[in-house]
Write an enzyme that holds these catalytic residues in place. Structure first.
Site, PDB file in Angstrom:
ATOM      1  N   HIS A 154     -48.739 -19.174 -33.463  1.00 13.03           N
ATOM      2  CA  HIS A 154     -49.433 -18.858 -34.546  1.00 13.03           C
ATOM      3  C   HIS A 154     -48.286 -17.548 -35.226  1.00 13.03           C
ATOM      4  CE1 HIS A 154     -51.599 -14.775 -33.598  1.00 13.03           C
ATOM      5  NE2 HIS A 154     -50.383 -14.933 -32.731  1.00 13.03           N
ATOM      6  N   CYS A 178     -45.153  -9.988 -34.670  1.00 15.90           N
ATOM      7  CA  CYS A 178     -46.263 -10.848 -34.849  1.00 15.90           C
ATOM      8  C   CYS A 178     -45.979 -11.701 -36.028  1.00 15.90           C
ATOM      9  CB  CYS A 178     -47.851 -10.435 -34.462  1.00 15.90           C
ATOM     10  SG  CYS A 178     -47.986  -9.844 -32.985  1.00 15.90           S
ATOM     11  N   HIS A 200     -44.891 -17.559 -32.824  1.00 14.05           N
ATOM     12  CA  HIS A 200     -44.910 -17.482 -31.555  1.00 14.05           C
ATOM     13  C   HIS A 200     -46.173 -17.680 -31.028  1.00 14.05           C
ATOM     14  CE1 HIS A 200     -47.151 -14.142 -33.212  1.00 14.05           C
ATOM     15  NE2 HIS A 200     -47.670 -13.503 -31.832  1.00 14.05           N
ATOM     16  N   HIS A 203     -49.377 -17.879 -27.588  1.00 12.56           N
ATOM     17  CA  HIS A 203     -50.285 -16.966 -26.433  1.00 12.56           C
ATOM     18  C   HIS A 203     -50.833 -17.950 -25.278  1.00 12.56           C
ATOM     19  CE1 HIS A 203     -49.574 -13.199 -28.424  1.00 12.56           C
ATOM     20  NE2 HIS A 203     -50.104 -13.728 -29.394  1.00 12.56           N
ATOM     21  N   ASP A 259     -55.422 -26.921 -28.950  1.00  8.95           N
ATOM     22  CA  ASP A 259     -54.295 -26.660 -27.769  1.00  8.95           C
ATOM     23  C   ASP A 259     -53.051 -27.244 -27.979  1.00  8.95           C
ATOM     24  OD1 ASP A 259     -53.730 -25.892 -25.151  1.00  8.95           O
ATOM     25  OD2 ASP A 259     -54.035 -28.094 -24.490  1.00  8.95           O
ATOM     26  N   HIS A 260     -51.979 -26.432 -27.671  1.00 10.39           N
ATOM     27  CA  HIS A 260     -50.518 -26.894 -27.723  1.00 10.39           C
ATOM     28  C   HIS A 260     -50.511 -27.437 -29.331  1.00 10.39           C
ATOM     29  CE1 HIS A 260     -50.330 -26.691 -23.658  1.00 10.39           C
ATOM     30  NE2 HIS A 260     -49.142 -26.477 -23.835  1.00 10.39           N
ATOM     31  N   GLU A 264     -56.102 -12.634 -25.857  1.00  8.70           N
ATOM     32  CA  GLU A 264     -55.117 -13.096 -26.282  1.00  8.70           C
ATOM     33  C   GLU A 264     -53.713 -13.049 -25.456  1.00  8.70           C
ATOM     34  OE1 GLU A 264     -53.820 -12.753 -30.845  1.00  8.70           O
ATOM     35  OE2 GLU A 264     -53.105 -10.833 -29.767  1.00  8.70           O
TER      36      GLU A 264
END
Lengths: 144, 138
Positions: free
Chosen positions: A17, A36, A42, A44, A82-83, A127
């Protein structure tokens, strides 16, 4: 006499994100979001805790059937997020910040309406290993 | 009273299965999946106790006493077949939900000087149930 029990299931997803506000200047964005806001993004390893409350079903002894809860969370959250890049690859964050707070609120909104009669009690989102966010069914003042 | 709690974590291992009385093996597998087969877990219990701080000791409850009482409760389930060897589970299935209720009630009857606030039962790292003493009037 019926006992109210809380059932928590823990899920994981990994997403990219970027935090950025088009209403702020580049300099203001850097000041608010720091690294960020990196334009290239980047990511998590998110850990999502879903807590359901209710009276265990007399037949199954369960507040909610595990496989049903898993399927709902898989369909609504894991599969679409996801991913992937939350801001670029999903519709959920169009016009929304992908901050921990907002992700937590969106999970709450997406899950609460489709739990087959069970009651959503809490969403907790990690996070990183040092920061987490929580959304409760009640106003926070009544919880504390 | 201050909202202050003392909590203690202990582990136990037990076996169980999910089957409804009178159902065929096939129907049970349809309803409960592989949990209808006899299998086991390393469980973890986390009990939180609430009360006033004793001015003589600085404690809500002596943690060694608390651990001893939790261990006594766990003796009724540790290395047992929950369905067949624990009387509480004659009338309900040994799910984490019902285990949390069972432990809460068993522990509450042992602790005289403080209140059991909650009992959490982890069946695995990614699944736990918690009972906080809440009763819903029908």
């Amino acid at each position: 006499m019926k006992l109210k029990v809380y059932l928590t299931r823990i899920y994981r997803f990994s997403s990219a994100h970027r935090l950025y506000s088009p209403r702020l200047t580049e300099e203001e964005n850097r000041a608010v979001f720091g690294n960020c806001g990196n334009p290239k993004g980047h990511g998590h390893n998110y850990i999502l805790e879903v807590t359901i409350s209710g009276i265990p079903d007399p037949l199954t002894g369960m507040v909610i059937r595990r496989q049903n809860l898993d399927r709902i969370v898989e369909d609504k959250i894991i599969q679409p997020w996801d991913h992937r890049h939350l801001d670029e690859d999903t519709a959920d964050f169009k016009g929304n910040f992908s901050t921990g707070e907002v992700i937590t609120r969106i999970v709450w909104e997406k899950l609460r309406s489709c739990l087959e009669g069970a009651s959503l009690s809490k969403i907790k989102l990690w996070e990183t290993s040092s920061s987490f966010f929580e959304y409760f069914e009640k106003d926070i003042e009544t919880v504390l | 009273m201050e909202r202050i709690f003392i909590s203690c974590r202990l582990e136990f291992s037990a076996s169980h299965y999910y089957r409804a009385a009178g159902w065929s093996e096939e129907d049970n597998f349809k309803e409960f999946g592989k949990a209808s087969r006899h299998h086991g877990h390393n469980y973890m219990i986390e009990a939180a106790v609430h009360g006033g701080i004793n001015p003589e000791t600085g404690m809500i409850i002596n943690i060694r006493e608390l651990k001893k009482m939790i261990k006594e409760v766990l003796e009724t389930v540790d290395h047992k077949n929950l369905n067949e060897e624990v009387p509480y589970f004659q009338s309900c299935l040994p799910t984490p939900e019902n285990l949390a209720c069972y432990f809460f009630q068993a522990l509450s009857s042992k602790i005289q000087t403080a209140c059991t606030a909650s009992v959490r039962v982890y069946e695995e790292e990614s699944l736990y149930a918690e009972y906080r003493g809440e009763v819903v009037k029908a």
